[in-house]
Design a protein around this motif. Structure first.
Motif, PDB file in Angstrom:
ATOM      1  N   MET A  74       0.833  -1.204   0.000  1.00 48.45           N
ATOM      2  CA  MET A  74       0.000   0.000   0.000  1.00 48.45           C
ATOM      3  C   MET A  74       0.868   1.254   0.000  1.00 48.45           C
ATOM      4  N   GLU A  75       1.964   1.231   0.762  1.00 50.59           N
ATOM      5  CA  GLU A  75       2.868   2.387   0.842  1.00 50.59           C
ATOM      6  C   GLU A  75       3.433   2.741  -0.535  1.00 50.59           C
ATOM      7  N   ALA A  76       3.864   1.727  -1.275  1.00 53.11           N
ATOM      8  CA  ALA A  76       4.427   1.976  -2.603  1.00 53.11           C
ATOM      9  C   ALA A  76       3.372   2.572  -3.537  1.00 53.11           C
ATOM     10  N   GLU A  77       2.140   2.098  -3.425  1.00 52.97           N
ATOM     11  CA  GLU A  77       1.055   2.617  -4.260  1.00 52.97           C
ATOM     12  C   GLU A  77       0.777   4.095  -3.944  1.00 52.97           C
ATOM     13  N   LEU A  78       0.760   4.450  -2.669  1.00 53.85           N
ATOM     14  CA  LEU A  78       0.526   5.845  -2.279  1.00 53.85           C
ATOM     15  C   LEU A  78       1.682   6.738  -2.715  1.00 53.85           C
ATOM     16  N   THR A  79       2.892   6.224  -2.616  1.00 56.07           N
ATOM     17  CA  THR A  79       4.062   6.989  -3.042  1.00 56.07           C
ATOM     18  C   THR A  79       4.011   7.231  -4.550  1.00 56.07           C
ATOM     19  N   ALA A  80       3.650   6.212  -5.307  1.00 60.62           N
ATOM     20  CA  ALA A  80       3.531   6.363  -6.759  1.00 60.62           C
ATOM     21  C   ALA A  80       2.420   7.339  -7.124  1.00 60.62           C
ATOM     22  N   LEU A  81       1.300   7.279  -6.412  1.00 58.63           N
ATOM     23  CA  LEU A  81       0.195   8.201  -6.669  1.00 58.63           C
ATOM     24  C   LEU A  81       0.606   9.634  -6.341  1.00 58.63           C
ATOM     25  N   ALA A  82       1.322   9.823  -5.247  1.00 61.43           N
ATOM     26  CA  ALA A  82       1.804  11.164  -4.880  1.00 61.43           C
ATOM     27  C   ALA A  82       2.755  11.691  -5.949  1.00 61.43           C
ATOM     28  N   ALA A  83       3.628  10.834  -6.461  1.00 63.78           N
ATOM     29  CA  ALA A  83       4.562  11.249  -7.513  1.00 63.78           C
ATOM     30  C   ALA A  83       3.812  11.631  -8.787  1.00 63.78           C
ATOM     31  N   ALA A  84       2.818  10.831  -9.157  1.00 63.17           N
ATOM     32  CA  ALA A  84       2.023  11.146 -10.353  1.00 63.17           C
ATOM     33  C   ALA A  84       1.268  12.455 -10.165  1.00 63.17           C
ATOM     34  N   GLY A  85       0.718  12.650  -8.968  1.00 64.73           N
ATOM     35  CA  GLY A  85       0.005  13.891  -8.687  1.00 64.73           C
ATOM     36  C   GLY A  85       0.917  15.102  -8.758  1.00 64.73           C
ATOM     37  N   ALA A  86       2.084  15.012  -8.142  1.00 59.89           N
ATOM     38  CA  ALA A  86       3.026  16.134  -8.164  1.00 59.89           C
ATOM     39  C   ALA A  86       3.452  16.452  -9.591  1.00 59.89           C
ATOM     40  N   THR A  87       3.738  15.432 -10.366  1.00 61.54           N
ATOM     41  CA  THR A  87       4.139  15.652 -11.760  1.00 61.54           C
ATOM     42  C   THR A  87       3.021  16.348 -12.536  1.00 61.54           C
ATOM     43  N   ALA A  88       1.809  15.869 -12.371  1.00 57.82           N
ATOM     44  CA  ALA A  88       0.675  16.472 -13.088  1.00 57.82           C
ATOM     45  C   ALA A  88       0.455  17.918 -12.669  1.00 57.82           C
ATOM     46  N   PHE A  89       0.491  18.187 -11.370  1.00 57.01           N
ATOM     47  CA  PHE A  89       0.242  19.551 -10.911  1.00 57.01           C
ATOM     48  C   PHE A  89       1.347  20.503 -11.345  1.00 57.01           C
ATOM     49  N   VAL A  90       2.588  20.048 -11.335  1.00 57.05           N
ATOM     50  CA  VAL A  90       3.683  20.905 -11.778  1.00 57.05           C
ATOM     51  C   VAL A  90       3.568  21.158 -13.284  1.00 57.05           C
ATOM     52  N   GLN A  91       3.143  20.170 -14.045  1.00 54.34           N
ATOM     53  CA  GLN A  91       2.913  20.392 -15.474  1.00 54.34           C
ATOM     54  C   GLN A  91       1.851  21.466 -15.684  1.00 54.34           C
ATOM     55  N   HIS A  92       0.797  21.418 -14.896  1.00 56.17           N
ATOM     56  CA  HIS A  92      -0.275  22.408 -15.023  1.00 56.17           C
ATOM     57  C   HIS A  92       0.198  23.794 -14.577  1.00 56.17           C
ATOM     58  N   MET A  93       1.159  23.863 -13.638  1.00 58.91           N
ATOM     59  CA  MET A  93       1.683  25.157 -13.195  1.00 58.91           C
ATOM     60  C   MET A  93       2.254  25.946 -14.366  1.00 58.91           C
ATOM     61  N   ALA A  94       2.795  25.248 -15.341  1.00 61.30           N
ATOM     62  CA  ALA A  94       3.424  25.901 -16.484  1.00 61.30           C
ATOM     63  C   ALA A  94       2.488  25.975 -17.695  1.00 61.30           C
ATOM     64  N   ALA A  95       1.211  25.731 -17.481  1.00 65.71           N
ATOM     65  CA  ALA A  95       0.258  25.694 -18.595  1.00 65.71           C
ATOM     66  C   ALA A  95      -0.923  26.621 -18.341  1.00 65.71           C
ATOM     67  N   ASP A  96      -1.709  26.824 -19.380  1.00 59.91           N
ATOM     68  CA  ASP A  96      -2.904  27.662 -19.267  1.00 59.91           C
ATOM     69  C   ASP A  96      -3.971  27.042 -18.377  1.00 59.91           C
ATOM     70  N   SER A  97      -3.865  25.764 -18.122  1.00 57.30           N
ATOM     71  CA  SER A  97      -4.850  25.058 -17.312  1.00 57.30           C
ATOM     72  C   SER A  97      -4.575  25.196 -15.817  1.00 57.30           C
ATOM     73  N   TRP A  98      -3.654  26.063 -15.447  1.00 56.15           N
ATOM     74  CA  TRP A  98      -3.227  26.168 -14.055  1.00 56.15           C
ATOM     75  C   TRP A  98      -4.361  26.514 -13.090  1.00 56.15           C
ATOM     76  N   ALA A  99      -5.201  27.456 -13.421  1.00 59.08           N
ATOM     77  CA  ALA A  99      -6.244  27.891 -12.482  1.00 59.08           C
ATOM     78  C   ALA A  99      -7.141  26.726 -12.080  1.00 59.08           C
ATOM     79  N   GLN A 100      -7.541  25.913 -13.036  1.00 64.93           N
ATOM     80  CA  GLN A 100      -8.399  24.761 -12.731  1.00 64.93           C
ATOM     81  C   GLN A 100      -7.649  23.757 -11.864  1.00 64.93           C
ATOM     82  N   ALA A 101      -6.399  23.462 -12.209  1.00 67.07           N
ATOM     83  CA  ALA A 101      -5.613  22.498 -11.426  1.00 67.07           C
ATOM     84  C   ALA A 101      -5.365  23.023 -10.012  1.00 67.07           C
ATOM     85  N   ARG A 102      -5.053  24.307  -9.904  1.00 64.44           N
ATOM     86  CA  ARG A 102      -4.821  24.913  -8.587  1.00 64.44           C
ATOM     87  C   ARG A 102      -6.055  24.788  -7.708  1.00 64.44           C
TER      88      ARG A 102
END
Length: 148
Positions: free
Chosen positions: A1-29
């Protein structure tokens, strides 16, 4: 379970940082503020604090991308990966909601087929095809590879 949560957190961080540099930032924020404030230990009045932290991170990221500072861009992502991992560890039930947020923010995730788009290109003469796009599906924090 720990590995799954860590992977999900990594995927989430990557997605949110991608949105930080995009026009879709307001919705993601807004989605991330809602998610983090819902599962925060302090909850009351947390939204403004989280939004401020996200905007600070976005400013740091955009400055880093402009100057080619790959380490700072990686640090921003690591900061949010840690924050998401801790949130998920404190409340594993939050994983389902984070997955839903990521699905909604993924290209085509909220299925906006009825949107009309009108693009205008002006300001010069173009002797080759012009390509305009939205989200490409990947994000590189570093400099592009040398072309041969």
């Amino acid at each position: 379970m720990e590995a799954e949560l860590t992977a999900l957190a990594a995927a989430g961080a990557t997605a949110f940082v991608q949105h930080m540099a995009a026009d879709s930032w307001a919705q993601a924020r807004d989605r991330l503020v809602s998610f983090l404030s819902r599962f925060s230990r302090h909850r009351v009045g947390e939204e403004d604090l989280i939004e401020g932290e996200l905007e600070t991170s976005r400013s740091e990221l955009t400055a880093a991308l402009r100057s080619g500072d790959e380490q700072t861009a990686l640090d921003v992502e690591a900061e949010w990966r840690t924050r998401l991992r801790r949130t998920l560890q404190a409340n594993p039930a939050a994983a389902a909601e984070l997955r839903a947020v990521l699905d909604d923010l993924a290209p085509g995730g909220n299925d906006q087929r009825d949107v009309n788009v009108h693009n205008t290109i002006s300001g010069g003469v173009y002797h080759a095809p012009v390509i305009q796009t939205g989200i490409l599906g990947s994000f590189n924090h570093g400099t592009p590879p040398d072309r041969v």
